[in-house]
Design a protein around this motif. Structure first.
Motif, PDB file in Angstrom:
ATOM      1  N   GLY A  22       0.946  -6.751  -0.252  1.00 19.58           N
ATOM      2  CA  GLY A  22      -0.215  -7.482  -0.722  1.00 19.58           C
ATOM      3  C   GLY A  22       0.120  -8.912  -1.103  1.00 19.58           C
ATOM      4  N   TYR A 258      -9.455 -12.323  -1.329  1.00 18.01           N
ATOM      5  CA  TYR A 258      -8.242 -11.524  -1.163  1.00 18.01           C
ATOM      6  C   TYR A 258      -7.358 -11.601  -2.405  1.00 18.01           C
ATOM      7  CZ  TYR A 258      -3.829  -9.815   0.775  1.00 18.01           C
ATOM      8  OH  TYR A 258      -2.676  -9.113   0.992  1.00 18.01           O
ATOM      9  N   VAL A 262      -7.007  -8.158  -4.482  1.00 23.35           N
ATOM     10  CA  VAL A 262      -5.703  -7.523  -4.259  1.00 23.35           C
ATOM     11  C   VAL A 262      -4.657  -7.991  -5.261  1.00 23.35           C
ATOM     12  CG1 VAL A 262      -3.818  -7.206  -2.606  1.00 23.35           C
ATOM     13  CG2 VAL A 262      -6.191  -7.199  -1.809  1.00 23.35           C
ATOM     14  N   CYS A 263      -4.519  -9.305  -5.406  1.00 29.70           N
ATOM     15  CA  CYS A 263      -3.382  -9.848  -6.163  1.00 29.70           C
ATOM     16  C   CYS A 263      -3.682 -10.108  -7.631  1.00 29.70           C
ATOM     17  CB  CYS A 263      -2.889 -11.131  -5.497  1.00 29.70           C
ATOM     18  SG  CYS A 263      -2.311 -10.859  -3.816  1.00 29.70           S
ATOM     19  N   THR A 267      -3.399  -5.540  -8.478  1.00 32.63           N
ATOM     20  CA  THR A 267      -2.009  -5.758  -8.873  1.00 32.63           C
ATOM     21  C   THR A 267      -1.824  -5.658 -10.384  1.00 32.63           C
ATOM     22  OG1 THR A 267      -1.539  -7.137  -6.956  1.00 32.63           O
ATOM     23  CG2 THR A 267      -0.119  -7.409  -8.871  1.00 32.63           C
TER      24      THR A 267
END
Length: 389
Positions: A22, A258, A262-263, A267
């Motif tokens: 990722g 994104y 995701v991050c 995360t």
């Protein structure tokens, strides 16, 4: 039964490996969006707004019955977390990436375990014994990792076309100062180092906050929300052009969505769980995998060159990193009853013999009393501590 146990043991490693994929995607997408004119201050705000909007509903429904009361101490920690990673780390990283390259930025983040290890020692989350082999491995690994980062920063060397893509040196024309590329790389390296320190401090503080606020989804939502608020203040101060806030349907909107989902969202949540189980050093120990993925993708997608200095520095960093991992893995398998600093104590109930106040009589023998005076056996609540040698 055995396969189920092996699966449970593998979950932390699988989760951290997937996170590196990722992150690798983020390094590439962010670099493309920055090259196309995305303002990094605005990107930080949009990224954290999206993450907060995505995570908050899950936090509300899944943790509403177990969420502890918000206190001033916890709120101040959340404010600090929102400043460390969403604002300081991300902005320093984006500027450092513009001055260097995606692969170099990913490589520099391999010093995260070393920096996190140092901070964990400072805040007494890691214990060091000089005569202990595990402690020696951690210290040596930390030193070697930092040395590898210095090699990457100070020595460039000839270009290596490892993947036969005809990569070209990345140089952002929008970099400030207009000086030579070496100057930009030095500035970028320093910014990436500061970013790494901020990110490591974030891991340490997040681990500490989860002890008093052990709801990973809610903490993630709060961090992203505070990051968006604090990042918005910074963006309004630093960026006065209204056009900078305009996002078109291109790589810039993809970067915001994104990186936010995701991050930041996923995360932060997964890292929070891993921090509770394994600690901050374990969480940061998988960055070399991200470096390899980014190096391959950036050669193909961004046409970036890979130089000999970066390869040598990355190898040195990986060697030092796995010395740290070895020391941490040995820590993990030590029995909780036999720690380094103190041996485990086993607390057992005491079986105490009490004397009868009356003189012995024949009834004592009939009722099972001993010949020594009608002793009775009583179990008391007083503990006896058996210290293992």
């Amino acid at each position: 039964m055995g396969s189920s146990e092996n699966l449970n043991k593998a979950k932390p490693y699988v989760a951290m490996v997937l996170l590196q994929f990722g992150y690798a995607g983020m390094f590439i997408i962010i670099m493309v969006s920055l090259k196309r004119g995305m303002n990094h201050y605005v990107l930080v705000v949009y990224r954290n707004i999206i993450a907060a909007v995505v995570v908050a509903p899950f936090a509300f429904f899944f943790e509403r019955k177990v969420r502890p009361k918000m206190t001033m101490s916890i709120f101040l920690k959340i404010m600090a977390l929102g400043l460390l990673e969403p604002v300081l780390d991300q902005n320093f990283y984006y500027v450092g990436s513009k001055c260097t390259s995606a692969s170099f930025s990913a490589a520099m983040f391999n010093i995260l375990p070393a920096v996190t290890f140092v901070l964990a020692i400072i805040f007494r989350m890691e214990k060091i014994k000089i005569k202990n082999v595990r402690s020696q491995a951690k210290i040596i690994g930390t030193t070697v990792t930092i040395a590898g980062a210095m090699v990457m920063a100070m020595y460039k060397g000839p270009a290596l076309d490892l993947f036969h893509t005809g990569g070209q040196p990345h140089h952002d024309s929008s970099s400030s100062g207009g000086g030579p590329q070496e100057t930009n790389y030095l500035e970028g390296t320093l910014l990436l180092l500061v970013s790494s320190v901020c990110w490591s401090a974030f891991f340490v503080l997040q681990s500490h906050t989860l002890e008093t606020y052990p709801v990973a989804l809610s903490l993630t939502a709060w961090i992203c929300f505070m990051g968006a608020v604090e990042g918005g203040v910074v963006a309004l101060v630093m960026e006065h052009e209204a056009s900078a806030w305009t996002i078109h349907w291109d790589a810039r909107i993809v970067a915001a969505i994104y990186s936010g989902v995701v991050c930041s969202g996923i995360t932060y949540y997964v890292q929070g769980i891993m921090l509770k189980e394994r600690g901050p050093v374990f969480v940061t120990a998988f960055n070399p995998l991200c470096l390899v993925i980014v190096a391959i993708l950036s050669s193909f997608i961004l046409k970036e060159e890979i130089t000999l200095g970066r390869v040598i520095g990355a190898i040195i960093i990986i060697i030092g990193l796995y010395a740290i991992i070895w020391g941490k893995s040995k820590d993990h398998i030590v029995s909780p009853l036999l720690e380094d600093d103190k041996k485990g104590d086993l607390v057992l109930p005491v079986v105490a013999a009490t004397e009868s106040a009356k003189p012995p009589s024949s009834n004592n023998y009939a009722n099972g009393g001993g010949g020594g005076g009608g002793g009775r056996v009583a179990v008391t609540d007083t503990p006896v501590t058996i210290t293992s040698s």
